[in-house]
Design a protein around this motif. Structure first.
Motif: not given
Length: 78
Positions: A16-32
């Motif tokens: 999850k990405s967490v914004s300054h207001s603590h809202r959470r959205t899904s994300r992914r970390w891709d390998p190189n």
């Protein structure tokens, strides 16, 4: 291109990405992951491998033929 390393099996991580207001959205970390061509002398042809940077360093260390043997043992068609 698939974000998966043929040799090491490294895949994207999810979280999850967490914004300054603590809202959470899904994300992914891709390998190189990069596509490299290697000359496979035993079969007298080029092979195209999708490798992470750690996988590229492993191929440099153990050799192309040993790496292709490991990849085929994992069930990936080369």
């Amino acid at each position: 291109m698939a974000k998966r390393c043929d040799l090491t099996g490294r895949e994207p991580g999810f979280g999850k990405s967490v914004s300054h207001s603590h809202r959470r959205t899904s994300r992914r970390w891709d390998p190189n992951v990069q596509t490299r061509r290697y000359w496979l002398a035993e079969e007298n042809r080029w092979v195209r491998l999708t490798l992470s940077v750690k996988g590229i360093r492993t191929v440099d260390r153990i050799g192309v033929s040993a790496a292709v043997t490991r990849i085929r043992a994992n069930g990936v068609k080369v």
